[in-house]
Structures are given as C-alpha cells and as structure tokens.
Motif scaffolding. Structure first.
Motif, mmCIF file in Angstrom:
data_model
loop_
_atom_site.group_PDB
_atom_site.id
_atom_site.type_symbol
_atom_site.label_atom_id
_atom_site.label_comp_id
_atom_site.label_asym_id
_atom_site.label_seq_id
_atom_site.Cartn_x
_atom_site.Cartn_y
_atom_site.Cartn_z
ATOM 1 N N LEU A 119 0.805 -1.220 0.000
ATOM 2 C CA LEU A 119 0.000 0.000 0.000
ATOM 3 C C LEU A 119 0.838 1.271 0.000
ATOM 4 N N GLY A 120 2.150 1.125 0.203
ATOM 5 C CA GLY A 120 3.034 2.287 0.154
ATOM 6 C C GLY A 120 3.782 2.506 1.460
ATOM 7 N N THR A 121 4.501 3.618 1.488
ATOM 8 C CA THR A 121 5.279 4.008 2.664
ATOM 9 C C THR A 121 4.623 5.236 3.285
ATOM 10 N N TYR A 122 4.480 5.207 4.602
ATOM 11 C CA TYR A 122 3.774 6.265 5.319
ATOM 12 C C TYR A 122 4.584 6.701 6.532
ATOM 13 N N THR A 123 4.410 7.951 6.929
ATOM 14 C CA THR A 123 5.092 8.492 8.096
ATOM 15 C C THR A 123 4.079 8.746 9.202
ATOM 16 N N ASP A 124 4.343 8.232 10.367
ATOM 17 C CA ASP A 124 3.581 8.425 11.608
ATOM 18 C C ASP A 124 2.272 7.646 11.686
ATOM 19 N N SER A 125 1.529 7.471 10.582
ATOM 20 C CA SER A 125 0.249 6.758 10.669
ATOM 21 C C SER A 125 -0.182 6.251 9.290
ATOM 22 N N PHE A 126 -1.178 5.378 9.314
ATOM 23 C CA PHE A 126 -1.799 4.891 8.079
ATOM 24 C C PHE A 126 -3.296 4.791 8.317
ATOM 25 N N THR A 127 -4.095 5.216 7.326
ATOM 26 C CA THR A 127 -5.554 5.119 7.407
ATOM 27 C C THR A 127 -6.069 4.184 6.325
ATOM 28 N N PHE A 128 -6.780 3.142 6.754
ATOM 29 C CA PHE A 128 -7.459 2.240 5.828
ATOM 30 C C PHE A 128 -8.876 2.771 5.698
ATOM 31 N N GLU A 129 -9.253 3.177 4.495
ATOM 32 C CA GLU A 129 -10.517 3.877 4.283
ATOM 33 C C GLU A 129 -11.691 2.923 4.069
ATOM 34 N N SER A 130 -12.832 3.324 4.599
ATOM 35 C CA SER A 130 -14.132 2.675 4.347
ATOM 36 C C SER A 130 -14.152 1.195 4.706
ATOM 37 N N VAL A 131 -13.783 0.862 5.934
ATOM 38 C CA VAL A 131 -13.896 -0.513 6.409
ATOM 39 C C VAL A 131 -15.359 -0.721 6.824
ATOM 40 N N ASN A 132 -16.018 -1.689 6.213
ATOM 41 C CA ASN A 132 -17.441 -1.935 6.468
ATOM 42 C C ASN A 132 -17.695 -2.325 7.920
ATOM 43 N N ALA A 133 -18.948 -2.158 8.359
ATOM 44 C CA ALA A 133 -19.349 -2.556 9.705
ATOM 45 C C ALA A 133 -19.032 -4.037 9.924
ATOM 46 N N HIS A 134 -18.493 -4.360 11.086
ATOM 47 C CA HIS A 134 -18.122 -5.727 11.468
ATOM 48 C C HIS A 134 -17.129 -6.361 10.507
ATOM 49 N N ASP A 135 -16.329 -5.537 9.835
ATOM 50 C CA ASP A 135 -15.281 -6.028 8.939
ATOM 51 C C ASP A 135 -13.936 -5.607 9.518
ATOM 52 N N ALA A 136 -12.877 -5.988 8.860
ATOM 53 C CA ALA A 136 -11.540 -5.706 9.371
ATOM 54 C C ALA A 136 -10.558 -5.489 8.233
ATOM 55 N N ALA A 137 -9.435 -4.905 8.570
ATOM 56 C CA ALA A 137 -8.293 -4.768 7.664
ATOM 57 C C ALA A 137 -7.107 -5.435 8.353
ATOM 58 N N PHE A 138 -6.353 -6.215 7.606
ATOM 59 C CA PHE A 138 -5.214 -6.955 8.162
ATOM 60 C C PHE A 138 -3.957 -6.464 7.464
ATOM 61 N N LEU A 139 -3.069 -5.844 8.215
ATOM 62 C CA LEU A 139 -1.895 -5.173 7.648
ATOM 63 C C LEU A 139 -0.599 -5.731 8.207
ATOM 64 N N MET A 140 0.446 -5.652 7.396
ATOM 65 C CA MET A 140 1.805 -5.895 7.860
ATOM 66 C C MET A 140 2.515 -4.550 7.794
ATOM 67 N N ILE A 141 3.036 -4.101 8.922
ATOM 68 C CA ILE A 141 3.754 -2.832 8.985
ATOM 69 C C ILE A 141 5.217 -3.145 9.250
ATOM 70 N N SER A 142 6.084 -2.635 8.361
ATOM 71 C CA SER A 142 7.501 -2.939 8.423
ATOM 72 C C SER A 142 8.307 -1.657 8.339
ATOM 73 N N SER A 143 9.503 -1.695 8.860
ATOM 74 C CA SER A 143 10.407 -0.575 8.713
ATOM 75 C C SER A 143 10.639 -0.317 7.233
ATOM 76 N N ALA A 144 10.496 0.932 6.788
ATOM 77 C CA ALA A 144 10.661 1.268 5.370
ATOM 78 C C ALA A 144 12.065 0.967 4.893
ATOM 79 N N GLU A 145 13.039 1.020 5.789
ATOM 80 C CA GLU A 145 14.426 0.754 5.408
ATOM 81 C C GLU A 145 14.622 -0.726 5.057
ATOM 82 N N GLN A 146 13.761 -1.602 5.591
ATOM 83 C CA GLN A 146 13.905 -3.042 5.337
ATOM 84 C C GLN A 146 12.886 -3.565 4.343
ATOM 85 N N ALA A 147 11.979 -2.703 3.882
ATOM 86 C CA ALA A 147 10.883 -3.166 3.000
ATOM 87 C C ALA A 147 11.408 -3.529 1.626
#
Length: 86
Positions: free
Chosen positions: A58-86
């Motif tokens: 999904l890209g590289t982000y600083t300080d935070s990330f927003t997953f938009e429009s997650v439906n009711a009773h749904d979820a988003a599953f993310l892997m967050i890694s150091s950008a230097e190691q991505a």
C-alpha cells in the motif's frame, strides 16, 4: 468502542508487526487509522504498509496509516515494516 486493534510482532527487533484493525460499528463503514507510535514495539516512524488479505503493498507512510471505508463488522489486516527493510 467503535474500533479495535490487535498487534502481533513478527520480528523480535520490532521491524515488522502484523496489525488487525476491526470496525465494531453495527451499521456504518469507517476509516480506521493506526498511529505507528501506538503500536507496542514498532521501531519505525516511516513504515511500509502491506495489506495481507489483498496481497498488495500500500506504500510508505510516516507516523500513521488510514485504511478507508472498512465496512461494519469487517476488518483490515496489515503488515507494517520498517521502510528501510521493506
């Protein structure tokens, strides 16, 4: 609470953490934001974000990330890694 977050370190040095963002609202979709400083043990402030279920970087982000429009009773599953190691 309208949302709930679960974290799982994938590497001991904090360079990679899985994050599950859950929308607990009954009827509305909502944007779910994870602030990197709120993730226990995460060692990056500029981080690479990957959608695990979508198998998509999904890209590289600083300080935070927003997953938009997650439906009711749904979820988003993310892997967050150091950008230097991505």
């Amino acid at each position: 609470a309208d949302s709930h977050y679960l974290y799982k370190p994938m590497k001991e040095d904090g360079s990679q953490i899985a994050v599950l963002l859950m929308n607990q609202m009954d009827s509305d979709s909502q944007d779910l934001t994870v602030n990197f400083s709120d993730v226990p043990g995460l060692s990056c402030t500029t981080c690479a974000v990957r959608c695990i279920w979508g198998r998509k970087d999904l890209g590289t982000y600083t300080d935070s990330f927003t997953f938009e429009s997650v439906n009711a009773h749904d979820a988003a599953f993310l892997m967050i890694s150091s950008a230097e190691q991505a």
